[in-house]
Design a protein around this motif. Sequence first.
Motif, PDB file in Angstrom:
ATOM      1  N   GLY A 119       0.833  -1.201   0.000  1.00 36.48           N
ATOM      2  CA  GLY A 119       0.000   0.000   0.000  1.00 36.48           C
ATOM      3  C   GLY A 119       0.862   1.243   0.000  1.00 36.48           C
ATOM      4  O   GLY A 119       2.092   1.182   0.101  1.00 36.48           O
ATOM      5  N   ILE A 121      -5.896   6.302  -1.783  1.00 38.95           N
ATOM      6  CA  ILE A 121      -5.874   5.632  -0.476  1.00 38.95           C
ATOM      7  C   ILE A 121      -7.018   4.629  -0.369  1.00 38.95           C
ATOM      8  O   ILE A 121      -6.846   3.497   0.114  1.00 38.95           O
ATOM      9  CB  ILE A 121      -5.971   6.679   0.652  1.00 38.95           C
ATOM     10  CG1 ILE A 121      -4.700   7.543   0.694  1.00 38.95           C
ATOM     11  CG2 ILE A 121      -6.231   6.014   2.000  1.00 38.95           C
ATOM     12  CD1 ILE A 121      -3.444   6.829   1.127  1.00 38.95           C
ATOM     13  N   ASN A 181      -4.982   1.222  -0.190  1.00 32.42           N
ATOM     14  CA  ASN A 181      -4.771   0.907   1.221  1.00 32.42           C
ATOM     15  C   ASN A 181      -5.987   0.273   1.877  1.00 32.42           C
ATOM     16  O   ASN A 181      -5.850  -0.681   2.662  1.00 32.42           O
ATOM     17  CB  ASN A 181      -4.379   2.169   1.983  1.00 32.42           C
ATOM     18  CG  ASN A 181      -2.966   2.627   1.680  1.00 32.42           C
ATOM     19  OD1 ASN A 181      -2.440   2.359   0.602  1.00 32.42           O
ATOM     20  ND2 ASN A 181      -2.348   3.317   2.613  1.00 32.42           N
ATOM     21  N   THR A 206      -6.508  -3.888   1.532  1.00 28.35           N
ATOM     22  CA  THR A 206      -6.474  -4.669   2.773  1.00 28.35           C
ATOM     23  C   THR A 206      -7.658  -5.625   2.846  1.00 28.35           C
ATOM     24  O   THR A 206      -7.513  -6.790   3.241  1.00 28.35           O
ATOM     25  CB  THR A 206      -6.471  -3.732   3.995  1.00 28.35           C
ATOM     26  OG1 THR A 206      -5.281  -2.938   3.964  1.00 28.35           O
ATOM     27  CG2 THR A 206      -6.518  -4.517   5.295  1.00 28.35           C
ATOM     28  N   TYR A 238      -4.133   8.809   4.779  1.00 28.97           N
ATOM     29  CA  TYR A 238      -3.267   7.660   5.043  1.00 28.97           C
ATOM     30  C   TYR A 238      -3.525   7.105   6.440  1.00 28.97           C
ATOM     31  O   TYR A 238      -3.658   5.890   6.624  1.00 28.97           O
ATOM     32  CB  TYR A 238      -1.805   8.092   4.886  1.00 28.97           C
ATOM     33  CG  TYR A 238      -0.796   7.096   5.386  1.00 28.97           C
ATOM     34  CD1 TYR A 238      -0.522   5.927   4.683  1.00 28.97           C
ATOM     35  CD2 TYR A 238      -0.082   7.332   6.563  1.00 28.97           C
ATOM     36  CE1 TYR A 238       0.410   5.012   5.136  1.00 28.97           C
ATOM     37  CE2 TYR A 238       0.863   6.430   7.023  1.00 28.97           C
ATOM     38  CZ  TYR A 238       1.102   5.268   6.310  1.00 28.97           C
ATOM     39  OH  TYR A 238       2.028   4.369   6.766  1.00 28.97           O
ATOM     40  N   SER A 246      -6.657   5.209   6.606  1.00 33.48           N
ATOM     41  CA  SER A 246      -6.531   3.859   6.047  1.00 33.48           C
ATOM     42  C   SER A 246      -5.964   2.892   7.073  1.00 33.48           C
ATOM     43  O   SER A 246      -6.314   1.705   7.073  1.00 33.48           O
ATOM     44  CB  SER A 246      -5.665   3.878   4.784  1.00 33.48           C
ATOM     45  OG  SER A 246      -4.285   3.990   5.058  1.00 33.48           O
ATOM     46  N   LYS A 247      -5.105   3.375   7.959  1.00 28.62           N
ATOM     47  CA  LYS A 247      -4.550   2.506   8.991  1.00 28.62           C
ATOM     48  C   LYS A 247      -5.580   2.200  10.079  1.00 28.62           C
ATOM     49  O   LYS A 247      -5.630   1.077  10.599  1.00 28.62           O
ATOM     50  CB  LYS A 247      -3.300   3.154   9.600  1.00 28.62           C
ATOM     51  CG  LYS A 247      -2.180   3.367   8.596  1.00 28.62           C
ATOM     52  CD  LYS A 247      -1.751   2.062   7.918  1.00 28.62           C
ATOM     53  CE  LYS A 247      -0.553   2.252   7.010  1.00 28.62           C
ATOM     54  NZ  LYS A 247      -0.081   0.994   6.411  1.00 28.62           N
ATOM     55  N   LYS A 262      -7.667  -0.365   8.493  1.00 28.75           N
ATOM     56  CA  LYS A 262      -6.940  -1.643   8.489  1.00 28.75           C
ATOM     57  C   LYS A 262      -7.081  -2.334   9.839  1.00 28.75           C
ATOM     58  O   LYS A 262      -7.334  -3.548   9.910  1.00 28.75           O
ATOM     59  CB  LYS A 262      -5.470  -1.398   8.154  1.00 28.75           C
ATOM     60  CG  LYS A 262      -4.626  -2.654   8.121  1.00 28.75           C
ATOM     61  CD  LYS A 262      -3.192  -2.359   7.685  1.00 28.75           C
ATOM     62  CE  LYS A 262      -3.091  -2.087   6.205  1.00 28.75           C
ATOM     63  NZ  LYS A 262      -1.672  -2.033   5.742  1.00 28.75           N
TER      64      LYS A 262
END
Length: 266
Positions: free
Chosen positions: A69, A79, A83, A87, A132, A135-136, A139
């Motif tokens: 990613g 993204i 990402n 995922t 970003y 996106s985490k 995730k």
Amino acid sequence: MRILMTGAAGGVGTLLRPRLAREGRVLRLLDLAAVEPGDGEEAVTADVTDPEAMAGAMDGVDAVLHLGGYSVEHPWQDILDVNINGTYVVLEAARKAGVRHVVLASSNHAVGFHPREAEAPDYLFPRPDTFYGVSKVTKEALGSLYHDRYGMAVTCLRIGSCFARPRDLRMLSTWLSPDDCARLTEASLAADGYHVVWGVSANTRGWWSLEEGRAIGYEPKDDAEVYAPDLIAELGEPDPESMEHALLGGRFCGPALDVDNLTRER
């Protein structure tokens, strides 16, 4: 044992490859960029957003290390596609293939707008600093879902700054050495349950808890402090009031990453 490593051509993947090599272990290296495999390695050139390609890449896999990613801020659609959807595609392919252990590369930017305190706790509530960072957070949420609904063992690593050595004053606090990254990855690949762990070395100036990491068997051995004299001689003492040191996300919290700046040509 066969481990699928997505994003294998990236910075963290490149640092980890020799450190994860073991007799009886195969690293299956997946990336959009072609990777030249070495001993005990296989290479797959594929996109993490391609369900068919990811299904094929999961054949015979025992565990997944998902590093693939974008590693910095990008416009929302990028993204979202790579990402976030990427995922989902990886986890869904792992589920269908019966893979039981997945390690997901999260980031300190999932909580970047939290002010820095004495020690940020494990499982700190999300305050992403960028798309970003969002996106985490997503995730981590997807990992939680696939653990609770499908019984998959998932560990999310909120990685700080993983480089061969600290590059600036901030990294005296956030550095994850390559060797400690490998130690953390090994512990995560063996962990049952669902965990969110700070990806950081045992830094004298560290900001983040190591309790949950140690609970899954991670014992960091490195400390960025050995690099402090040279960095301070070059850059001066850290300013605790600056954005770099006052917020967990550092410069990612600054206006340079406002959405209007992201959509302009660079």
